[in-house]
Scaffold this motif. Structure first.
Motif, short mmCIF file in Angstrom:
data_model
loop_
_atom_site.label_atom_id
_atom_site.label_comp_id
_atom_site.label_asym_id
_atom_site.label_seq_id
_atom_site.Cartn_x
_atom_site.Cartn_y
_atom_site.Cartn_z
N GLY A 51 -7.95 36.60 -43.32
CA GLY A 51 -7.74 37.99 -43.74
C GLY A 51 -8.64 38.44 -44.87
O GLY A 51 -8.31 39.39 -45.59
N LEU A 52 -9.80 37.79 -45.00
CA LEU A 52 -10.71 38.12 -46.09
C LEU A 52 -11.68 39.24 -45.72
O LEU A 52 -12.24 39.89 -46.60
CB LEU A 52 -11.52 36.88 -46.49
N ILE A 53 -11.87 39.44 -44.41
CA ILE A 53 -12.87 40.38 -43.89
C ILE A 53 -12.19 41.43 -43.01
O ILE A 53 -11.34 41.10 -42.19
CB ILE A 53 -13.93 39.64 -43.05
N ASP A 54 -12.57 42.68 -43.20
CA ASP A 54 -12.20 43.74 -42.28
C ASP A 54 -13.38 43.90 -41.32
O ASP A 54 -14.40 44.51 -41.67
CB ASP A 54 -11.94 45.04 -43.04
N THR A 55 -13.26 43.32 -40.14
CA THR A 55 -14.41 43.34 -39.22
C THR A 55 -14.73 44.74 -38.72
O THR A 55 -15.86 44.99 -38.28
CB THR A 55 -14.17 42.41 -38.02
N SER A 56 -13.77 45.66 -38.78
CA SER A 56 -14.06 47.03 -38.35
C SER A 56 -15.04 47.71 -39.30
O SER A 56 -15.60 48.76 -38.99
CB SER A 56 -12.78 47.85 -38.25
N ARG A 57 -15.27 47.10 -40.48
CA ARG A 57 -16.20 47.61 -41.47
C ARG A 57 -17.36 46.65 -41.70
O ARG A 57 -18.10 46.81 -42.68
CB ARG A 57 -15.47 47.87 -42.79
N SER A 58 -17.52 45.67 -40.83
CA SER A 58 -18.50 44.60 -41.06
C SER A 58 -19.56 44.57 -39.98
O SER A 58 -19.31 44.96 -38.83
CB SER A 58 -17.78 43.24 -41.12
N ILE A 59 -20.74 44.08 -40.35
CA ILE A 59 -21.88 44.12 -39.43
C ILE A 59 -22.78 42.91 -39.66
O ILE A 59 -23.00 42.49 -40.80
CB ILE A 59 -22.66 45.44 -39.61
N GLN A 60 -23.25 42.33 -38.57
CA GLN A 60 -24.19 41.21 -38.60
C GLN A 60 -25.51 41.69 -38.03
O GLN A 60 -25.56 42.25 -36.94
CB GLN A 60 -23.63 40.04 -37.79
N VAL A 61 -26.60 41.41 -38.75
CA VAL A 61 -27.89 41.99 -38.40
C VAL A 61 -28.93 40.88 -38.23
O VAL A 61 -29.05 40.00 -39.09
CB VAL A 61 -28.37 42.98 -39.48
N GLY A 62 -29.68 40.93 -37.12
CA GLY A 62 -30.80 40.02 -36.93
C GLY A 62 -30.51 38.81 -36.07
O GLY A 62 -31.32 37.90 -35.99
N ILE A 63 -29.35 38.78 -35.41
CA ILE A 63 -28.92 37.62 -34.63
C ILE A 63 -29.90 37.39 -33.48
O ILE A 63 -30.20 38.30 -32.72
CB ILE A 63 -27.49 37.82 -34.09
N ARG A 64 -30.37 36.16 -33.35
CA ARG A 64 -31.40 35.89 -32.34
C ARG A 64 -31.45 34.40 -32.02
O ARG A 64 -30.77 33.58 -32.64
CB ARG A 64 -32.77 36.36 -32.83
N ILE B 159 -34.64 49.52 -32.20
CA ILE B 159 -34.16 50.74 -32.85
C ILE B 159 -34.90 51.05 -34.13
O ILE B 159 -34.92 52.19 -34.59
CB ILE B 159 -32.63 50.66 -33.13
N GLY B 160 -35.48 50.01 -34.76
CA GLY B 160 -36.22 50.23 -36.00
C GLY B 160 -35.35 50.07 -37.24
O GLY B 160 -34.12 50.10 -37.18
N TRP B 161 -36.02 49.93 -38.36
CA TRP B 161 -35.33 49.60 -39.61
C TRP B 161 -34.44 50.75 -40.09
O TRP B 161 -33.31 50.52 -40.55
CB TRP B 161 -36.33 49.23 -40.69
N ASP B 162 -34.93 51.98 -40.01
CA ASP B 162 -34.16 53.11 -40.54
C ASP B 162 -32.88 53.33 -39.74
O ASP B 162 -31.83 53.65 -40.32
CB ASP B 162 -35.01 54.38 -40.54
N ALA B 163 -32.94 53.15 -38.43
CA ALA B 163 -31.74 53.28 -37.62
C ALA B 163 -30.74 52.17 -37.96
O ALA B 163 -29.53 52.40 -38.00
CB ALA B 163 -32.10 53.25 -36.13
N ALA B 164 -31.25 50.98 -38.21
CA ALA B 164 -30.37 49.87 -38.58
C ALA B 164 -29.70 50.14 -39.92
O ALA B 164 -28.50 49.89 -40.09
CB ALA B 164 -31.16 48.57 -38.63
N ILE B 165 -30.46 50.66 -40.87
CA ILE B 165 -29.90 50.99 -42.18
C ILE B 165 -28.79 52.03 -42.04
O ILE B 165 -27.72 51.91 -42.65
CB ILE B 165 -31.01 51.52 -43.11
N ALA B 166 -29.02 53.04 -41.21
CA ALA B 166 -28.00 54.07 -40.98
C ALA B 166 -26.74 53.47 -40.37
O ALA B 166 -25.61 53.85 -40.74
CB ALA B 166 -28.56 55.17 -40.09
N ASP C 25 -33.50 41.42 -31.15
CA ASP C 25 -34.20 42.28 -30.19
C ASP C 25 -33.84 43.75 -30.39
O ASP C 25 -34.71 44.63 -30.37
CB ASP C 25 -33.86 41.86 -28.75
N GLU C 26 -32.55 44.01 -30.59
CA GLU C 26 -32.12 45.39 -30.79
C GLU C 26 -32.69 45.96 -32.08
O GLU C 26 -33.07 47.14 -32.15
CB GLU C 26 -30.59 45.47 -30.79
N LEU C 27 -32.75 45.13 -33.10
CA LEU C 27 -33.30 45.57 -34.38
C LEU C 27 -34.74 46.03 -34.22
O LEU C 27 -35.16 47.06 -34.77
CB LEU C 27 -33.21 44.42 -35.40
N LEU C 28 -35.52 45.27 -33.44
CA LEU C 28 -36.90 45.66 -33.19
C LEU C 28 -36.99 46.95 -32.38
O LEU C 28 -37.89 47.76 -32.58
CB LEU C 28 -37.64 44.53 -32.47
#
Length: 329
Positions: free
Chosen positions: A175-188, A216-223, A211-214
């Motif tokens: 119960g340490l993480i609220d996954t509905s507010r969490s994000i993992q980036v760069g998985i490959r 959509i681009g960095w700015d879309a990922a930041i958003a 692959d998705e990060l490449l």
């Protein structure tokens, strides 16, 4: 602004002299009059492949003497707004992950209670679970922003529930993480089974693959990161294998096809507006490093984390001033 703890004067003594602390900060075990602290967590016996990340904090500190205190991107000097120290290392217990977790929790709980923001340097990625346990006592379930090549949500390795590949499943179970507010980036990279990624999604994490990060681009990922987290208290964990091994060879489980270091820094710098309450950078393994480039990455990632804290402090101070002007206007 008169801040108590800053750094030694670079022009008074050479960068290569003196005791090695992060960015030449004072090594003081204090929770008084500070906004942030650097701490090492040199534990690596939960790694499943290469070991040696126990020497990561030392390597990052050694390189960090070259890191300056002003962010030209943010147009802010860290010590215009922040007081910070190098708190030293958590007393880890080699070979005993549960005793080490207890020590991490004991060390960091009062830090979070006082509203100080810790930046920890690992160590393997198992250490983040101990940090999250301490943080959740103060803030409740957290938003997690994870930069990584791997989800680290496997149920077990070799029959063990606590390794560097399991912390973000255990964090959900506890119960340490609220996954509905969490994000993992760069998985490959290749996986043992689709569940290595799908399992994270099934737990509720949003996952942006490499692959998705490449695509959509960095700015879309930041958003997407900012939208996902919202105004929740957030913990940012940065595994250096998020970055391509051409830029970060010194790590335990390298995966090809990652971002360049400049692209990782580009993303980090633009995460302003998120209410970060803690950070870590993990999996730096100096014995596989070349010319200290992974340690250089780690030191600069820590600097960018500290810069985000400085921006938060500046914005908070400015909002207080504006509120006062509004009341008396």
């Amino acid at each position: 602004m008169d801040l108590k703890y800053t750094q030694d004067n670079t022009f008074a003594t050479p960068r290569f002299s003196g005791v090695s602390t992060f960015m030449r900060l004072h090594h003081v075990n204090t929770l008084n009059d500070i906004d942030f602290m650097i701490t090492g967590i040199p534990f690596d016996t939960a790694a499943t492949f290469r070991t040696g990340t126990r020497f990561g904090p030392q390597a990052v500190r050694n390189f960090s003497s070259l890191v300056r205190s002003y962010s030209y991107f943010h147009k802010i000097g860290l010590f215009e707004y922040l007081s910070g120290v190098d708190f030293g290392d958590v007393p880890v217990v080699p070979g005993s992950i549960h005793d080490t977790y207890a020590n991490i929790e004991k060390t960091l709980t009062p830090v979070f209670e006082k509203g100080i923001i810790p930046i920890s340097v690992g160590g393997d990625h198992s250490i983040t679970l101990g940090e999250l346990r301490a943080a959740a006592k103060k803030y409740g379930p957290l938003a997690l922003v994870q930069f990584d090549a791997h989800c680290d949500t496997t149920d077990e390795y070799f029959g063990q529930k606590y390794t560097h590949g399991t912390p973000f499943r255990r964090a959900v179970e506890e119960g340490l993480i609220d996954t509905s507010r969490s994000i993992q980036v760069g998985i490959r990279g290749s996986v043992n089974d689709p569940v290595d990624v799908d399992g994270a999604k099934n737990l509720g994490y949003e996952v942006i693959t490499g692959d998705e990060l490449l695509e959509i681009g960095w700015d879309a990922a930041i958003a997407r990161i900012k939208s996902r987290v919202g105004n929740y208290p957030a913990f940012l964990t940065f595994d250096v294998d998020f970055v391509d091994p051409s830029c970060a060879p010194g790590t335990g489980t390298p995966e090809v096809g990652g971002l360049l270091s400049r692209e990782a820094i580009y993303i980090l710098r633009r995460l302003t507006g998120i209410r970060f309450i803690g950070f870590d950078v993990v999996e730096i393994l100096p014995s596989y490093d070349h010319s200290d480039i992974t340690s250089a990455l780690g030191a600069n990632v820590v600097f960018e984390m500290a810069a985000l804290i400085a921006v938060m402090k500046k914005e908070k101070m400015e909002s207080v001033v504006k509120a006062g002007e509004h009341r008396h206007g």
